[in-house]
Scaffold this motif. Sequence first.
Motif, PDB file in Angstrom:
ATOM      1  N   PHE A   1       0.832  -1.198   0.000  1.00  0.00           N
ATOM      2  CA  PHE A   1       0.000   0.000   0.000  1.00  0.00           C
ATOM      3  C   PHE A   1       0.868   1.251   0.000  1.00  0.00           C
ATOM      4  O   PHE A   1       0.620   2.203  -0.758  1.00  0.00           O
ATOM      5  CB  PHE A   1      -0.953   0.008   1.204  1.00  0.00           C
ATOM      6  CG  PHE A   1      -1.857   1.207   1.230  1.00  0.00           C
ATOM      7  CD1 PHE A   1      -2.926   1.302   0.358  1.00  0.00           C
ATOM      8  CD2 PHE A   1      -1.625   2.249   2.119  1.00  0.00           C
ATOM      9  CE1 PHE A   1      -3.756   2.419   0.363  1.00  0.00           C
ATOM     10  CE2 PHE A   1      -2.446   3.361   2.139  1.00  0.00           C
ATOM     11  CZ  PHE A   1      -3.526   3.449   1.258  1.00  0.00           C
ATOM     12  N   GLU A   2       1.920   1.259   0.851  1.00  0.00           N
ATOM     13  CA  GLU A   2       2.832   2.401   0.861  1.00  0.00           C
ATOM     14  C   GLU A   2       3.551   2.523  -0.482  1.00  0.00           C
ATOM     15  O   GLU A   2       3.744   3.634  -1.000  1.00  0.00           O
ATOM     16  CB  GLU A   2       3.857   2.245   1.980  1.00  0.00           C
ATOM     17  CG  GLU A   2       3.267   2.264   3.374  1.00  0.00           C
ATOM     18  CD  GLU A   2       4.291   1.829   4.409  1.00  0.00           C
ATOM     19  OE1 GLU A   2       5.162   2.659   4.756  1.00  0.00           O
ATOM     20  OE2 GLU A   2       4.237   0.663   4.848  1.00  0.00           O
TER      21      GLU A   2
ATOM     22  N   HIS B   1       2.399   1.653  -3.336  1.00  0.00           N
ATOM     23  CA  HIS B   1       1.438   2.182  -4.302  1.00  0.00           C
ATOM     24  C   HIS B   1       1.352   3.705  -4.213  1.00  0.00           C
ATOM     25  O   HIS B   1       1.326   4.400  -5.247  1.00  0.00           O
ATOM     26  CB  HIS B   1       0.064   1.576  -4.045  1.00  0.00           C
ATOM     27  CG  HIS B   1      -1.020   2.186  -4.886  1.00  0.00           C
ATOM     28  ND1 HIS B   1      -1.160   1.930  -6.233  1.00  0.00           N
ATOM     29  CD2 HIS B   1      -2.012   3.072  -4.562  1.00  0.00           C
ATOM     30  CE1 HIS B   1      -2.180   2.608  -6.707  1.00  0.00           C
ATOM     31  NE2 HIS B   1      -2.716   3.311  -5.722  1.00  0.00           N
ATOM     32  N   GLN B   2       1.338   4.218  -3.000  1.00  0.00           N
ATOM     33  CA  GLN B   2       1.259   5.669  -2.832  1.00  0.00           C
ATOM     34  C   GLN B   2       2.473   6.370  -3.455  1.00  0.00           C
ATOM     35  O   GLN B   2       2.336   7.383  -4.141  1.00  0.00           O
ATOM     36  CB  GLN B   2       1.161   6.017  -1.344  1.00  0.00           C
ATOM     37  CG  GLN B   2      -0.168   5.633  -0.710  1.00  0.00           C
ATOM     38  CD  GLN B   2      -0.205   5.994   0.759  1.00  0.00           C
ATOM     39  OE1 GLN B   2       0.664   5.604   1.535  1.00  0.00           O
ATOM     40  NE2 GLN B   2      -1.217   6.767   1.145  1.00  0.00           N
ATOM     41  N   VAL B   3       3.663   5.812  -3.226  1.00  0.00           N
ATOM     42  CA  VAL B   3       4.875   6.429  -3.772  1.00  0.00           C
ATOM     43  C   VAL B   3       4.877   6.329  -5.290  1.00  0.00           C
ATOM     44  O   VAL B   3       5.193   7.303  -5.997  1.00  0.00           O
ATOM     45  CB  VAL B   3       6.132   5.775  -3.172  1.00  0.00           C
ATOM     46  CG1 VAL B   3       7.389   6.387  -3.796  1.00  0.00           C
ATOM     47  CG2 VAL B   3       6.165   5.947  -1.659  1.00  0.00           C
ATOM     48  N   TYR B   4       4.545   5.157  -5.820  1.00  0.00           N
ATOM     49  CA  TYR B   4       4.502   5.000  -7.286  1.00  0.00           C
ATOM     50  C   TYR B   4       3.535   6.003  -7.918  1.00  0.00           C
ATOM     51  O   TYR B   4       3.839   6.608  -8.962  1.00  0.00           O
ATOM     52  CB  TYR B   4       4.078   3.583  -7.655  1.00  0.00           C
ATOM     53  CG  TYR B   4       5.176   2.547  -7.604  1.00  0.00           C
ATOM     54  CD1 TYR B   4       6.401   2.773  -8.220  1.00  0.00           C
ATOM     55  CD2 TYR B   4       4.969   1.319  -6.974  1.00  0.00           C
ATOM     56  CE1 TYR B   4       7.407   1.805  -8.195  1.00  0.00           C
ATOM     57  CE2 TYR B   4       5.963   0.348  -6.939  1.00  0.00           C
ATOM     58  CZ  TYR B   4       7.184   0.603  -7.548  1.00  0.00           C
ATOM     59  OH  TYR B   4       8.162  -0.358  -7.522  1.00  0.00           O
ATOM     60  N   ALA B   5       2.370   6.164  -7.293  1.00  0.00           N
ATOM     61  CA  ALA B   5       1.369   7.077  -7.860  1.00  0.00           C
ATOM     62  C   ALA B   5       1.886   8.511  -7.870  1.00  0.00           C
ATOM     63  O   ALA B   5       1.702   9.252  -8.851  1.00  0.00           O
ATOM     64  CB  ALA B   5       0.065   6.977  -7.062  1.00  0.00           C
ATOM     65  N   GLU B   6       2.568   8.916  -6.788  1.00  0.00           N
ATOM     66  CA  GLU B   6       3.113  10.276  -6.731  1.00  0.00           C
ATOM     67  C   GLU B   6       4.233  10.465  -7.747  1.00  0.00           C
ATOM     68  O   GLU B   6       4.303  11.499  -8.437  1.00  0.00           O
ATOM     69  CB  GLU B   6       3.621  10.560  -5.313  1.00  0.00           C
ATOM     70  CG  GLU B   6       2.508  10.656  -4.264  1.00  0.00           C
ATOM     71  CD  GLU B   6       3.058  10.666  -2.851  1.00  0.00           C
ATOM     72  OE1 GLU B   6       4.309  10.630  -2.708  1.00  0.00           O
ATOM     73  OE2 GLU B   6       2.259  10.697  -1.891  1.00  0.00           O
ATOM     74  N   VAL B   7       5.116   9.479  -7.839  1.00  0.00           N
ATOM     75  CA  VAL B   7       6.227   9.577  -8.800  1.00  0.00           C
ATOM     76  C   VAL B   7       5.690   9.603 -10.230  1.00  0.00           C
ATOM     77  O   VAL B   7       6.160  10.373 -11.075  1.00  0.00           O
ATOM     78  CB  VAL B   7       7.213   8.407  -8.606  1.00  0.00           C
ATOM     79  CG1 VAL B   7       8.240   8.375  -9.737  1.00  0.00           C
ATOM     80  CG2 VAL B   7       7.920   8.530  -7.263  1.00  0.00           C
ATOM     81  N   LEU B   8       4.670   8.767 -10.505  1.00  0.00           N
ATOM     82  CA  LEU B   8       4.098   8.726 -11.846  1.00  0.00           C
ATOM     83  C   LEU B   8       3.497  10.077 -12.223  1.00  0.00           C
ATOM     84  O   LEU B   8       3.699  10.576 -13.342  1.00  0.00           O
ATOM     85  CB  LEU B   8       3.041   7.631 -11.932  1.00  0.00           C
ATOM     86  CG  LEU B   8       2.326   7.490 -13.284  1.00  0.00           C
ATOM     87  CD1 LEU B   8       3.324   7.201 -14.393  1.00  0.00           C
ATOM     88  CD2 LEU B   8       1.257   6.406 -13.216  1.00  0.00           C
ATOM     89  N   ALA B   9       2.761  10.680 -11.291  1.00  0.00           N
ATOM     90  CA  ALA B   9       2.168  11.989 -11.576  1.00  0.00           C
ATOM     91  C   ALA B   9       3.253  13.016 -11.891  1.00  0.00           C
ATOM     92  O   ALA B   9       3.122  13.829 -12.830  1.00  0.00           O
ATOM     93  CB  ALA B   9       1.321  12.447 -10.391  1.00  0.00           C
ATOM     94  N   SER B  10       4.347  12.967 -11.128  1.00  0.00           N
ATOM     95  CA  SER B  10       5.440  13.912 -11.357  1.00  0.00           C
ATOM     96  C   SER B  10       6.125  13.643 -12.686  1.00  0.00           C
ATOM     97  O   SER B  10       6.456  14.574 -13.432  1.00  0.00           O
ATOM     98  CB  SER B  10       6.447  13.812 -10.207  1.00  0.00           C
ATOM     99  OG  SER B  10       7.507  14.724 -10.381  1.00  0.00           O
ATOM    100  N   ARG B  11       6.344  12.378 -13.009  1.00  0.00           N
ATOM    101  CA  ARG B  11       7.000  12.040 -14.280  1.00  0.00           C
ATOM    102  C   ARG B  11       6.125  12.471 -15.464  1.00  0.00           C
ATOM    103  O   ARG B  11       6.637  12.988 -16.464  1.00  0.00           O
ATOM    104  CB  ARG B  11       7.288  10.548 -14.342  1.00  0.00           C
ATOM    105  CG  ARG B  11       8.440  10.079 -13.438  1.00  0.00           C
ATOM    106  CD  ARG B  11       8.955   8.737 -13.888  1.00  0.00           C
ATOM    107  NE  ARG B  11       9.957   8.171 -13.008  1.00  0.00           N
ATOM    108  CZ  ARG B  11      11.244   8.479 -12.992  1.00  0.00           C
ATOM    109  NH1 ARG B  11      11.682   9.433 -13.798  1.00  0.00           N
ATOM    110  NH2 ARG B  11      12.091   7.870 -12.182  1.00  0.00           N
TER     111      ARG B  11
END
Length: 748
Positions: free
Chosen positions: A475-476, A478-488
């Motif tokens: 779950f953690e 997933h949160q980091v991946y989602a934030e990194v993806l949005a930034s990328r």
Amino acid sequence: MADTRLIQSRYRLLDLIGRGGMGEVWRARDESLGRQVAVKCLKPVGPQHDESFTRVLRERFRREARVAAALQHRGVTVVHDFGEHEGVLYLVMELLDGRNLSQLLEDNKQHPLPVPDVVDIAEQVADALGYTHQQGIVHRDLKPANIMRLADGTVKICDFGIARLGHDIGFTSRLTGTGIAMGTPHYMSPEQISGGQVDHRSDLYSLGCVLYEIATGAPPFDLDDAWAVLVGHRDTQPRPLRTHRAELPGFFDRVVLELLAKTPEERPVDAGDLRRRIIVGRTGEQPHLPSTGPVPLAPPVPVPHPGQQLPAWARGMTTGHKATCALPGLAPPDHSAGLTGEWTTGADPSRLTGEQVPVRAERPTPSPELLSVLAGRHDAGLDLGRLGHWEEAGEVHRAVAAEREHALGPDHPDTLSSRYEIGFSLSRTGRAADALREFDRVARGRERSLGPDHPDTLAARQEAAYVLGRLGRHFEAHQVYAEVLASRERSMGPDHPDTLRCRHNLAFNLGRLGRLEDSYQVARDVVSARTRLLGADHPDTLVTLYEVAYTLGRLGRWTEALQAYQDVARARSRSLGPDHPDTLSARYEVGISLGRLGRSAEALELYRALVDDRTRAGGPADPETLRARHGLGVNLGRLARWEEALAEAREVCAIRERVLGPDHPDTLVSRREVAVGLGWLGRWADALTVYRTVAAARERLLGPGHPDALAARNDEAHCLEQLGRGTEAVELYRRVAAVRRGQRASPD
């Protein structure tokens, strides 16, 4: 190093000939024998290097020297002596009067060499390679700068410093971290690039590249982008030489094109065969050459980074140097080896001059020389990692990080780059929690110094997410991946390779969270994007298609999963070869899918072939060979051939217990398969004993509430039922059900 420097009271250094990837080469006088020699000196090893780096460097040098000194052939540079003097490793060689092929091309203003010279060079190099290959030695870095033509016309191969003894390839491979994948991109064979088996036929491919260049003036894939060069070696058929230069003999054109065949099997059998064909082409007569017997093949080289057709080390690399060599007598400096640069950098000057040098009380502003030394050691750590030597790579990076932090500060990009590699080494050695702390530290430092959306900051955060997944904290992650993806997506765009890589990781993690439909949709979109941008057969495309297939299987959509796995297997077979580990992994999953669809006879035949291929590639006790044998046994059972299935399961279990240990998950899976076979043969009492052994081991290792432990207790209860012990069976079923109800009721 002073001109009057005397090594071991014997070799007096006179003139610096040049500087290359392993250090410096000097013209020297052997005071004992009164002859001139060449002395190759490595940079000093001592207090300026951390212990692990020094140990690897010394061992690598000793092995290089022993290999080189054992060679006695007119076409190979003679090595007279080697040793260590005041922290300097040295190699004493014959002094050659001539020019290397790189220099000859440069002297000729990059015009090709005369045809008679080209053919003569080809024959002499083939003769020398035939000899070295018979000794079990593969050069692995054959290029124009390593082939000398002497004043009398003799041709000699130089620098067997990164050669591998065929019978010792496994250990030597971990010690030969010079340069990129042991070769130069313009002259690397396809199997070198993909990390496959490398033997004497790889040298033949490299020789084909050299001959192509001296015959036409340019290497076969004369491109400025390193990735494009590697793809050219792998995918593109070279143009016939005579389309560049019509006066070349037809036989020579054919021979060189056969040397450049994509698979080793299509090339000449050995260098002796090559030499015979050149002589026949030159004279029209069949030569009477002595038979040297079969060339010993080297065993397979472990693949550093499974799952990629062109390995990770190819990203961002430069093309290296073609034959336009700028230094007399040597290839241009290879800073990736960590052994070049000014001689005194990082060393105590008094060790080199004999003079006392005052020590400053405070460290001055770091000099370019110091930074160059640290950069070289950083690259040496990267080389160790590429070769799978992760523990020593971590030691090197920790030492470099400490010195960079002292010289540059904790948030300097170079310091953080070293810390990033520390995290990577920790992750690869199973220390996920420590790796997470290191990646978090790097991410915070990069955010302060570079900004939150900088690619390096995002790379560190993405590695942190990966490690979170390894720790089961999906779950953690997933949160980091989602934030990194949005930034990328915001800073790089939706189709940037790093953006797509992040989306791939997000899909993988969604699957581990049980969000299978979401995982499937994201992965399918990544496949479409990568196919459009990279091509259907690109390794990144196939990795994501593999994930799509896996998710389809978990969704029970086995027909679609089978089709996807088959597509991956076919594409990898085309691009990597049928015996590449990634191809074999896809074929294994095809077998799983066939079995799930009730097509066990087809699965059985697939697994039989896969066992043979895995045994040939990795040996009978390799975990992947055993996994294929396990699949074979399972499908024997599905075809009701239980005696054969039981025998297979017992053999696999015994080997796994010996190789992996009695409590390894794979061993326990095989032990359960033994119990299944016993049950189907009506031997329920024996089966019960085995089921209980599996259940006890899983509870001890995983905990009583783990799904695998609960499944094992259910197996035990079923066995009790078959033995007519219904009361005990019901009680055990109730206990398992109670644990599962408690887990569902838990807020976690």
